[in-house]
Design a protein around this motif. Structure first.
Motif, PDB file in Angstrom:
ATOM      1  N   GLY A  47       0.798  -1.222   0.000  1.00 50.58           N
ATOM      2  CA  GLY A  47       0.000   0.000   0.000  1.00 50.58           C
ATOM      3  C   GLY A  47       0.826   1.265   0.000  1.00 50.58           C
ATOM      4  O   GLY A  47       0.276   2.372  -0.014  1.00 50.58           O
ATOM      5  N   ILE A  48       2.162   1.140   0.003  1.00 56.31           N
ATOM      6  CA  ILE A  48       3.045   2.307   0.034  1.00 56.31           C
ATOM      7  C   ILE A  48       3.558   2.584  -1.369  1.00 56.31           C
ATOM      8  O   ILE A  48       4.118   1.706  -2.031  1.00 56.31           O
ATOM      9  N   ASP A  49       3.377   3.810  -1.818  1.00 56.03           N
ATOM     10  CA  ASP A  49       3.864   4.200  -3.144  1.00 56.03           C
ATOM     11  C   ASP A  49       5.256   4.807  -2.994  1.00 56.03           C
ATOM     12  O   ASP A  49       5.414   5.964  -2.636  1.00 56.03           O
ATOM     13  N   PHE A  50       6.278   4.012  -3.270  1.00 53.60           N
ATOM     14  CA  PHE A  50       7.649   4.489  -3.173  1.00 53.60           C
ATOM     15  C   PHE A  50       8.079   5.241  -4.424  1.00 53.60           C
ATOM     16  O   PHE A  50       9.107   5.909  -4.432  1.00 53.60           O
ATOM     17  N   GLY A  51       7.316   5.118  -5.510  1.00 53.03           N
ATOM     18  CA  GLY A  51       7.742   5.696  -6.772  1.00 53.03           C
ATOM     19  C   GLY A  51       8.927   4.964  -7.356  1.00 53.03           C
ATOM     20  O   GLY A  51       9.600   5.457  -8.261  1.00 53.03           O
ATOM     21  N   LEU A  52       9.200   3.769  -6.844  1.00 52.82           N
ATOM     22  CA  LEU A  52      10.348   2.949  -7.253  1.00 52.82           C
ATOM     23  C   LEU A  52       9.914   1.479  -7.236  1.00 52.82           C
ATOM     24  O   LEU A  52       8.981   1.114  -6.516  1.00 52.82           O
ATOM     25  N   PRO A  53      10.604   0.619  -7.983  1.00 53.90           N
ATOM     26  CA  PRO A  53      10.240  -0.812  -7.985  1.00 53.90           C
ATOM     27  C   PRO A  53      10.759  -1.541  -6.754  1.00 53.90           C
ATOM     28  O   PRO A  53      11.417  -2.595  -6.850  1.00 53.90           O
ATOM     29  N   VAL A  54      10.494  -0.992  -5.575  1.00 56.99           N
ATOM     30  CA  VAL A  54      10.991  -1.565  -4.327  1.00 56.99           C
ATOM     31  C   VAL A  54      10.336  -2.910  -4.034  1.00 56.99           C
ATOM     32  O   VAL A  54      11.010  -3.885  -3.675  1.00 56.99           O
ATOM     33  N   LEU A  55       9.013  -2.966  -4.178  1.00 55.58           N
ATOM     34  CA  LEU A  55       8.287  -4.186  -3.841  1.00 55.58           C
ATOM     35  C   LEU A  55       8.719  -5.348  -4.731  1.00 55.58           C
ATOM     36  O   LEU A  55       8.854  -6.483  -4.269  1.00 55.58           O
ATOM     37  N   GLU A  56       8.953  -5.074  -6.007  1.00 57.33           N
ATOM     38  CA  GLU A  56       9.408  -6.120  -6.931  1.00 57.33           C
ATOM     39  C   GLU A  56      10.758  -6.668  -6.485  1.00 57.33           C
ATOM     40  O   GLU A  56      10.984  -7.891  -6.469  1.00 57.33           O
ATOM     41  N   ALA A  57      11.671  -5.779  -6.092  1.00 54.41           N
ATOM     42  CA  ALA A  57      13.008  -6.203  -5.680  1.00 54.41           C
ATOM     43  C   ALA A  57      12.956  -7.054  -4.417  1.00 54.41           C
ATOM     44  O   ALA A  57      13.631  -8.091  -4.318  1.00 54.41           O
ATOM     45  N   ILE A  58      12.141  -6.632  -3.447  1.00 56.08           N
ATOM     46  CA  ILE A  58      12.032  -7.393  -2.202  1.00 56.08           C
ATOM     47  C   ILE A  58      11.382  -8.749  -2.461  1.00 56.08           C
ATOM     48  O   ILE A  58      11.799  -9.773  -1.900  1.00 56.08           O
ATOM     49  N   SER A  59      10.362  -8.785  -3.314  1.00 48.34           N
ATOM     50  CA  SER A  59       9.633 -10.029  -3.580  1.00 48.34           C
ATOM     51  C   SER A  59      10.490 -11.057  -4.307  1.00 48.34           C
ATOM     52  O   SER A  59      10.236 -12.263  -4.205  1.00 48.34           O
ATOM     53  N   GLN A  60      11.523 -10.595  -5.038  1.00 50.88           N
ATOM     54  CA  GLN A  60      12.304 -11.522  -5.864  1.00 50.88           C
ATOM     55  C   GLN A  60      13.729 -11.761  -5.356  1.00 50.88           C
ATOM     56  O   GLN A  60      14.445 -12.581  -5.924  1.00 50.88           O
ATOM     57  N   MET A  61      14.149 -11.099  -4.276  1.00 51.42           N
ATOM     58  CA  MET A  61      15.547 -11.205  -3.859  1.00 51.42           C
ATOM     59  C   MET A  61      15.900 -12.586  -3.292  1.00 51.42           C
ATOM     60  O   MET A  61      17.089 -12.912  -3.152  1.00 51.42           O
ATOM     61  N   TYR A  62      14.891 -13.407  -2.967  1.00 48.61           N
ATOM     62  CA  TYR A  62      15.161 -14.761  -2.482  1.00 48.61           C
ATOM     63  C   TYR A  62      14.983 -15.806  -3.576  1.00 48.61           C
ATOM     64  O   TYR A  62      15.074 -17.010  -3.318  1.00 48.61           O
ATOM     65  N   GLU A  63      14.699 -15.350  -4.798  1.00 49.93           N
ATOM     66  CA  GLU A  63      14.689 -16.256  -5.949  1.00 49.93           C
ATOM     67  C   GLU A  63      16.137 -16.567  -6.330  1.00 49.93           C
ATOM     68  O   GLU A  63      17.055 -15.822  -6.002  1.00 49.93           O
ATOM     69  N   ARG A  64      16.345 -17.675  -7.023  1.00 45.83           N
ATOM     70  CA  ARG A  64      17.693 -18.096  -7.383  1.00 45.83           C
ATOM     71  C   ARG A  64      17.792 -18.377  -8.881  1.00 45.83           C
ATOM     72  O   ARG A  64      16.808 -18.748  -9.534  1.00 45.83           O
ATOM     73  N   GLU A  65      18.977 -18.241  -9.419  1.00 51.31           N
ATOM     74  CA  GLU A  65      19.211 -18.386 -10.861  1.00 51.31           C
ATOM     75  C   GLU A  65      18.757 -19.743 -11.383  1.00 51.31           C
ATOM     76  O   GLU A  65      18.304 -19.855 -12.528  1.00 51.31           O
ATOM     77  N   ASP A  66      18.889 -20.775 -10.567  1.00 53.63           N
ATOM     78  CA  ASP A  66      18.523 -22.122 -11.028  1.00 53.63           C
ATOM     79  C   ASP A  66      17.082 -22.478 -10.706  1.00 53.63           C
ATOM     80  O   ASP A  66      16.659 -23.623 -10.898  1.00 53.63           O
ATOM     81  N   GLY A  67      16.313 -21.543 -10.197  1.00 51.19           N
ATOM     82  CA  GLY A  67      14.907 -21.796  -9.903  1.00 51.19           C
ATOM     83  C   GLY A  67      14.654 -22.413  -8.541  1.00 51.19           C
ATOM     84  O   GLY A  67      13.512 -22.786  -8.237  1.00 51.19           O
ATOM     85  N   SER A  68      15.682 -22.511  -7.698  1.00 50.03           N
ATOM     86  CA  SER A  68      15.527 -23.177  -6.400  1.00 50.03           C
ATOM     87  C   SER A  68      15.095 -22.229  -5.293  1.00 50.03           C
ATOM     88  O   SER A  68      14.946 -22.658  -4.155  1.00 50.03           O
ATOM     89  N   GLY A  69      14.898 -20.958  -5.620  1.00 50.10           N
ATOM     90  CA  GLY A  69      14.540 -19.992  -4.593  1.00 50.10           C
ATOM     91  C   GLY A  69      13.049 -19.935  -4.329  1.00 50.10           C
ATOM     92  O   GLY A  69      12.284 -20.800  -4.773  1.00 50.10           O
ATOM     93  N   TYR A  70      12.652 -18.920  -3.610  1.00 50.06           N
ATOM     94  CA  TYR A  70      11.234 -18.744  -3.248  1.00 50.06           C
ATOM     95  C   TYR A  70      10.916 -17.253  -3.301  1.00 50.06           C
ATOM     96  O   TYR A  70      11.834 -16.429  -3.337  1.00 50.06           O
TER      97      TYR A  70
END
Length: 375
Positions: A265-288
């Motif tokens: 619900g916070i408008d940072f004016g930046l893709p902050v939420l996308e970065a946080i949501s994907q930082m635990y993903e991994r190159e080989d698909g083993s992340g979450y």
């Protein structure tokens, strides 16, 4: 004789009539030309009055100077900026306008002359004794032959907008700091982790030549907020000293979803939420949480993943001791790769530098600040 005399009279009358007709035609053409010139003058004068009125009413300052810095034209707003009368500025050198404006016009003229195209600047100028922020658009002024003969600069005062943005950014920073303190209160092992991670992520972006303001602000904000979902996890799960069970690990991974809910619900004016949501993903698909792989993971998240993992590995956790720098780098470099190897290479390059040694010393000091986490 009478015939000759009559013929002469006829010829004379004919000549007079032809001459009169010629003069009448010439006069008519001259009158038409004069009338066209008069209408053109009235139209140009009217357009000039309209343009003068528009320029006078503009809040933006408009100035035209030649390539030598002589002022050709300035509207009322620009005249107010320099504290002079608009009519008195024509023909004066830019050096008469004050140091700030003179430097500004020199910069504009050189930039536009070199590129021959539109240029824009963000600059701070002193007006009425106070600093004001301006967005300035500059364009070449060309003569009839198409040769560049001067530069038109349009100064738009954006001070109010900049001040509002600064206040909004301060509010965001205060919110971020409050979240960080809340996270560290839940798990003391995370004390200082967010700020160290943010520092490292921004540094890696510089090493990777990703220095645009949006990227840097996104990395800094996302790193500081990346652990916010931990607040909703059971404290005993965060501080468990032994290995996690599969069920406990699944529960732990829910912190990403908790963070997304808290921040969506916070408008940072930046893709902050996308970065946080994907930082635990991994190159080989083993992340979450979504099992993304490769280029499906945004670049900001790939940088944050390396920064987060490295800072976590070289500091103690409730379930393990701190690893050495080489051990952490070996984990980040394992094959098949789970982390972006370009980012890992950037990390190695940074750690080998003098600045990297200072950062490692900072990490070491953070360990000593929390001696209960060691041993």
């Amino acid at each position: 004789k009478n015939v000759i005399l009559g013929a002469g009279l006829v010829l004379a009358l004919t000549g007079i009539m032809l001459s009169a007709l010629w003069w009448w035609l010439v006069g008519r053409r001259e009158r038409a030309v004069a009338d066209q010139l008069r209408r053109l003058y009235l139209m140009v004068n009217q357009q000039k009055q309209i343009m003068d009125g528009v320029n006078s009413a503009l809040s933006a300052g408009v100035v035209l100077n030649d390539l030598n810095g002589t002022i050709f034209y300035a509207n009322q707003s620009f005249a107010h900026m320099v504290g002079m009368e608009a009519n008195s500025m024509r023909g004066r050198p830019y050096t008469d306008l004050g140091t700030d404006i003179a430097r500004s016009l020199v910069t504009h003229t050189l930039a536009v002359h070199q590129t021959g195209d539109l240029s824009s600047f963000t600059e701070t100028l002193t007006v009425d004794g106070k600093p004001r922020y301006f967005f300035t658009s500059c364009t070449p002024f060309r003569d009839e032959a198409g040769r560049m003969s001067g530069v038109v600069s349009v100064y738009s005062d954006v001070t109010d907008l900049a001040t509002a943005q600064q206040k909004a950014q301060q509010m965001v920073n205060q919110t971020v700091n409050a979240y960080v303190r809340a996270v560290e209160a839940v798990d003391s092992y995370l004390c200082g982790h967010s700020s160290l991670m943010a520092q490292l992520a921004v540094t890696l972006a510089y090493v990777l030549d990703k220095t645009d303001a949006t990227t840097l602000a996104t990395l800094r904000t996302a790193a500081n907020l990346s652990q916010i979902g931990m607040i909703q996890l059971p404290r005993e799960l965060l501080t468990k000293s032994g290995a996690l069970t599969p069920e406990e690990r699944t529960q732990l991974q829910k912190h990403v979803e908790y963070a997304r809910r808290a921040l969506e619900g916070i408008d940072f004016g930046l893709p902050v939420l996308e970065a946080i949501s994907q930082m635990y993903e991994r190159e080989d698909g083993s992340g979450y949480p979504a099992g993304l792989s490769g280029d499906a993971i945004c670049e900001n998240a790939r940088i944050l993943a390396v920064a987060n993992t490295f800072c976590a590995l070289v500091r103690s956790r409730s379930y393990r001791q701190a690893l050495s720098v080489e051990q952490a780098l070996e984990i980040l470099s394992e094959q098949p790769p789970q982390y972006d190897m370009h980012v890992v290479a950037a990390l190695r390059k940074f750690l080998a530098s003098e600045q990297g040694a200072a950062f490692l010393a900072q990490l070491e000091n953070s360990r000593h600040d929390n001696p209960e986490h060691e041993g």
